[in-house]
Scaffold this motif. Structure first.
Motif, PDB file in Angstrom:
ATOM      1  N   LEU B   2      33.357  37.678  42.781  1.00  0.00           N
ATOM      2  CA  LEU B   2      32.738  37.816  41.480  1.00  0.00           C
ATOM      3  C   LEU B   2      33.420  36.911  40.469  1.00  0.00           C
ATOM      4  O   LEU B   2      34.598  36.591  40.594  1.00  0.00           O
ATOM      5  CB  LEU B   2      32.882  39.258  40.986  1.00  0.00           C
ATOM      6  CG  LEU B   2      32.188  40.357  41.785  1.00  0.00           C
ATOM      7  CD1 LEU B   2      32.615  41.704  41.253  1.00  0.00           C
ATOM      8  CD2 LEU B   2      30.691  40.205  41.676  1.00  0.00           C
ATOM      9  N   HIS B   3      32.669  36.503  39.477  1.00  0.00           N
ATOM     10  CA  HIS B   3      33.268  35.804  38.358  1.00  0.00           C
ATOM     11  C   HIS B   3      34.241  36.771  37.661  1.00  0.00           C
ATOM     12  O   HIS B   3      34.019  37.966  37.612  1.00  0.00           O
ATOM     13  CB  HIS B   3      32.172  35.347  37.385  1.00  0.00           C
ATOM     14  CG  HIS B   3      32.700  34.511  36.282  1.00  0.00           C
ATOM     15  ND1 HIS B   3      33.057  35.049  35.061  1.00  0.00           N
ATOM     16  CD2 HIS B   3      32.963  33.190  36.211  1.00  0.00           C
ATOM     17  CE1 HIS B   3      33.509  34.079  34.281  1.00  0.00           C
ATOM     18  NE2 HIS B   3      33.469  32.947  34.959  1.00  0.00           N
ATOM     19  N   GLU B   5      34.944  37.447  34.643  1.00  0.00           N
ATOM     20  CA  GLU B   5      34.416  38.261  33.563  1.00  0.00           C
ATOM     21  C   GLU B   5      33.653  39.470  34.119  1.00  0.00           C
ATOM     22  O   GLU B   5      33.752  40.580  33.604  1.00  0.00           O
ATOM     23  CB  GLU B   5      33.479  37.405  32.711  1.00  0.00           C
ATOM     24  CG  GLU B   5      33.523  37.734  31.253  1.00  0.00           C
ATOM     25  CD  GLU B   5      33.008  36.577  30.402  1.00  0.00           C
ATOM     26  OE1 GLU B   5      32.473  36.849  29.332  1.00  0.00           O
ATOM     27  OE2 GLU B   5      33.131  35.396  30.830  1.00  0.00           O
ATOM     28  N   GLU B   6      32.908  39.215  35.202  1.00  0.00           N
ATOM     29  CA  GLU B   6      32.154  40.299  35.814  1.00  0.00           C
ATOM     30  C   GLU B   6      33.099  41.277  36.517  1.00  0.00           C
ATOM     31  O   GLU B   6      32.910  42.499  36.450  1.00  0.00           O
ATOM     32  CB  GLU B   6      31.131  39.739  36.812  1.00  0.00           C
ATOM     33  CG  GLU B   6      30.087  40.793  37.161  1.00  0.00           C
ATOM     34  CD  GLU B   6      29.169  40.376  38.284  1.00  0.00           C
ATOM     35  OE1 GLU B   6      29.070  39.153  38.556  1.00  0.00           O
ATOM     36  OE2 GLU B   6      28.574  41.261  38.908  1.00  0.00           O
ATOM     37  N   PHE B   7      34.128  40.721  37.160  1.00  0.00           N
ATOM     38  CA  PHE B   7      35.109  41.560  37.845  1.00  0.00           C
ATOM     39  C   PHE B   7      35.750  42.526  36.850  1.00  0.00           C
ATOM     40  O   PHE B   7      35.853  43.725  37.093  1.00  0.00           O
ATOM     41  CB  PHE B   7      36.165  40.672  38.511  1.00  0.00           C
ATOM     42  CG  PHE B   7      37.169  41.427  39.319  1.00  0.00           C
ATOM     43  CD1 PHE B   7      36.900  41.808  40.630  1.00  0.00           C
ATOM     44  CD2 PHE B   7      38.393  41.780  38.772  1.00  0.00           C
ATOM     45  CE1 PHE B   7      37.828  42.523  41.369  1.00  0.00           C
ATOM     46  CE2 PHE B   7      39.320  42.501  39.510  1.00  0.00           C
ATOM     47  CZ  PHE B   7      39.038  42.867  40.819  1.00  0.00           C
ATOM     48  N   SER B   9      34.605  43.429  33.922  1.00  0.00           N
ATOM     49  CA  SER B   9      33.684  44.424  33.360  1.00  0.00           C
ATOM     50  C   SER B   9      33.394  45.523  34.386  1.00  0.00           C
ATOM     51  O   SER B   9      33.221  46.679  34.027  1.00  0.00           O
ATOM     52  CB  SER B   9      32.424  43.773  32.790  1.00  0.00           C
ATOM     53  OG  SER B   9      31.508  43.510  33.799  1.00  0.00           O
ATOM     54  N   ARG B  10      33.414  45.180  35.687  1.00  0.00           N
ATOM     55  CA  ARG B  10      33.239  46.217  36.712  1.00  0.00           C
ATOM     56  C   ARG B  10      34.423  47.197  36.714  1.00  0.00           C
ATOM     57  O   ARG B  10      34.224  48.401  36.863  1.00  0.00           O
ATOM     58  CB  ARG B  10      33.113  45.582  38.110  1.00  0.00           C
ATOM     59  CG  ARG B  10      31.818  44.802  38.311  1.00  0.00           C
ATOM     60  CD  ARG B  10      30.700  45.618  38.946  1.00  0.00           C
ATOM     61  NE  ARG B  10      31.017  46.101  40.287  1.00  0.00           N
ATOM     62  CZ  ARG B  10      30.797  45.403  41.396  1.00  0.00           C
ATOM     63  NH1 ARG B  10      30.266  44.204  41.356  1.00  0.00           N
ATOM     64  NH2 ARG B  10      31.091  45.923  42.565  1.00  0.00           N
ATOM     65  N   GLU B  13      34.092  49.439  33.713  1.00  0.00           N
ATOM     66  CA  GLU B  13      33.060  50.463  33.925  1.00  0.00           C
ATOM     67  C   GLU B  13      33.531  51.557  34.887  1.00  0.00           C
ATOM     68  O   GLU B  13      33.031  52.678  34.854  1.00  0.00           O
ATOM     69  CB  GLU B  13      31.783  49.840  34.513  1.00  0.00           C
ATOM     70  CG  GLU B  13      30.950  49.082  33.494  1.00  0.00           C
ATOM     71  CD  GLU B  13      30.007  48.074  34.159  1.00  0.00           C
ATOM     72  OE1 GLU B  13      29.706  48.222  35.361  1.00  0.00           O
ATOM     73  OE2 GLU B  13      29.580  47.136  33.462  1.00  0.00           O
TER      74      GLU B  13
END
Lengths: 13, 242
Positions: B2-3, B5-7, B9-10, B13
């Protein structure tokens, strides 16, 4: 089955 | 893969919801009542911790044996880091939950616990000085999950499956370290200040490990002396360390 194993292997709701 | 930023945000969450002890607190505490409240809360938090770990991208791709091993190693460190995070804006207090807040003097009623409270309060002040950010906090927590010393430094994988899981775990650790570096890079610091911050934050992990070891000894002593009945998931997690 242990509780940890049970919690790890149940599918998220 | 994952990018970053996505990592990040995961893993943001994946954060567990706020938890309440929901007990009628009878003050003053006795040794037994305080230990019972602490262990009841820990037992509830452990259930949420397992759901949290499952939401860390890649964790469920590790072998089940590794997932179990990692959680059994780090659970008290994770509980302690969560406690410090909740307490960071409340100097002198330990916010176990919104309805269970203690100051160091209240630790007097449980033999040996004030020493641990003091260490927790000191480490919390350190996080306050550093102005720990939420993004950094979630990365540190994931690093603790993946940083079992037994796993990284003493066991050598025997089977192909073990080797594969270990490699996955190391890649996952790379992602979390990258994510922490990325979170620090967003703070508008010079390159040198960023390096220093990374060093200071990761060095705190050794203090958390130390406190967890002390806490584990303390809890098993309390259990042995029958001050508190440890049962269910908490018992399983404690037994893995004693």
């Amino acid at each position: 089955h242990t509780k940890l194993l049970q919690l790890l292997t149940t599918k998220p709701e | 893969h994952l990018h970053l930023e996505e990592f990040i945000s995961r893993i943001m969450e994946a954060e567990p919801p706020e938890i309440y002890l929901m007990e009628d607190m009878k003050k003053p505490f006795t040794e037994a009542s305080m230990m019972m409240s602490l262990t009841n809360l820990a037992d509830k938090e452990l259930v949420l911790m397992i759901s949290w770990a499952k939401k860390i991208p890649g964790f469920l791709e590790l072998s089940l044996a590794d997932q179990i091993h990692l959680l059994k190693c780090c659970w008290l460190e994770i509980l302690m880091l969560g406690l410090m995070w909740r307490s960071v804006d409340h100097p002198g207090k330990l916010i176990f939950s919104p309805d269970f807040k203690l100051n160091r003097e209240e630790g007097q009623c449980v033999e040996g616990i004030m020493e641990i409270f003091d260490m927790l309060l000191a480490a919390t002040s350190r996080f306050r000085e550093l102005k720990l950010r939420r993004e950094e906090y979630v990365c540190l927590k994931a690093m603790i999950l993946l940083n079992s010393s037994e796993y990284l430094c003493t066991s050598s994988p025997q089977t192909a499956e073990e080797l594969e899981s270990r490699n996955k775990m190391l890649r996952l650790l790379d992602s979390v370290i990258d994510a922490l570096v990325w979170a620090i890079s967003k703070l508008g610091l010079t390159t040198q200040q960023q390096t220093l911050r990374l060093g200071h934050l990761t060095m705190l992990l050794s203090h958390i490990r130390h406190m967890s070891n002390k806490g584990m000894d303390h809890l098993s002593t309390m259990k042995r002396k029958n001050v508190v009945l440890v049962y269910d998931l908490l018992l399983e997690m404690l037994d893995a360390n004693t």
